[in-house]
Design a protein around this motif. Structure first.
Motif, PDB file in Angstrom:
ATOM      1  N   PHE A 109       3.914  39.372   1.282  1.00  0.00           N
ATOM      2  CA  PHE A 109       3.028  38.247   1.585  1.00  0.00           C
ATOM      3  C   PHE A 109       1.727  38.392   0.802  1.00  0.00           C
ATOM      4  CE2 PHE A 109       5.973  38.185   5.059  1.00  0.00           C
ATOM      5  CZ  PHE A 109       6.185  36.831   5.245  1.00  0.00           C
ATOM      6  N   ILE A 110       1.326  37.285   0.162  1.00  0.00           N
ATOM      7  CA  ILE A 110       0.134  37.269  -0.687  1.00  0.00           C
ATOM      8  C   ILE A 110      -0.700  36.053  -0.306  1.00  0.00           C
ATOM      9  CG2 ILE A 110      -0.680  37.055  -3.069  1.00  0.00           C
ATOM     10  CD1 ILE A 110       2.023  38.333  -3.910  1.00  0.00           C
ATOM     11  N   LEU A 111      -2.011  36.235  -0.216  1.00  0.00           N
ATOM     12  CA  LEU A 111      -2.912  35.134   0.108  1.00  0.00           C
ATOM     13  C   LEU A 111      -3.027  34.190  -1.087  1.00  0.00           C
ATOM     14  CD1 LEU A 111      -4.885  33.871   2.143  1.00  0.00           C
ATOM     15  CD2 LEU A 111      -6.684  35.295   1.138  1.00  0.00           C
ATOM     16  N   ASP A 112      -2.792  32.901  -0.861  1.00  0.00           N
ATOM     17  CA  ASP A 112      -2.875  31.877  -1.903  1.00  0.00           C
ATOM     18  C   ASP A 112      -4.141  31.058  -1.657  1.00  0.00           C
ATOM     19  OD1 ASP A 112      -2.527  29.943  -3.794  1.00  0.00           O
ATOM     20  OD2 ASP A 112      -0.658  29.154  -2.972  1.00  0.00           O
ATOM     21  N   GLU A 113      -5.078  31.128  -2.575  1.00  0.00           N
ATOM     22  CA  GLU A 113      -6.336  30.403  -2.431  1.00  0.00           C
ATOM     23  C   GLU A 113      -6.396  29.172  -3.318  1.00  0.00           C
ATOM     24  OE1 GLU A 113      -9.390  33.873  -1.113  1.00  0.00           O
ATOM     25  OE2 GLU A 113      -8.804  33.869  -3.231  1.00  0.00           O
ATOM     26  N   SER A 114      -5.258  28.720  -3.853  1.00  0.00           N
ATOM     27  CA  SER A 114      -5.256  27.582  -4.772  1.00  0.00           C
ATOM     28  C   SER A 114      -5.651  26.280  -4.073  1.00  0.00           C
ATOM     29  CB  SER A 114      -3.895  27.436  -5.437  1.00  0.00           C
ATOM     30  OG  SER A 114      -2.899  27.178  -4.475  1.00  0.00           O
TER      31      SER A 114
END
Length: 131
Positions: free
Chosen positions: A94-99
């Protein structure tokens, strides 16, 4: 021409993981309703998958929420395997997506520019209507 298999697998995993997160963590101490699975990128051999998630609000707790998801990934994989049949079950990361927040920031900047200089944007609208 059909859609490549990897694209279909990514979309399937995105949908299933999102449903599993909401179904199994809603009502717990983890606020699943703030989490949106934005995309999944599987490795070509389907052994690993990066799951990009956006977290609405909780600015101070985002890293903790990502760590929570990564700690519970085996449980999430077990839920996913019940409904998704693949030759190999990918390990989830799991990776934080700030797009999404980046897009909101750009839209806010464009709105501010339009308020400060409405004539510049008015000309663009008139030019598009004429063409």
């Amino acid at each position: 021409m059909g859609t490549p298999r990897l694209v279909r697998v990514n979309e399937l995993l995105k949908r299933e993981i999102a449903e599993d997160l909401y179904r199994n963590y809603a009502g717990s101490d983890f606020e699943a309703s703030a989490v949106t699975v934005t995309r999944v990128e599987c490795a070509p051999d389907l052994r690993d998958a990066n799951v990009f998630v956006s977290i609405f609000g909780h600015e101070d707790e985002r890293e903790g929420m990502i760590n929570y998801l990564n700690r519970h990934r085996q449980e999430i994989i077990r839920m996913m395997v019940k409904r998704v049949k693949l030759k190999y079950t990918p390990r989830l990361h799991f990776i934080l997506d700030e797009s999404i927040e980046g897009g909101d920031h750009i839209l806010a900047m464009l709105d501010e520019m339009e308020r400060e200089n409405p004539d510049a944007f008015k000309d663009d609208k008139e030019n598009h209507e004429k063409s």
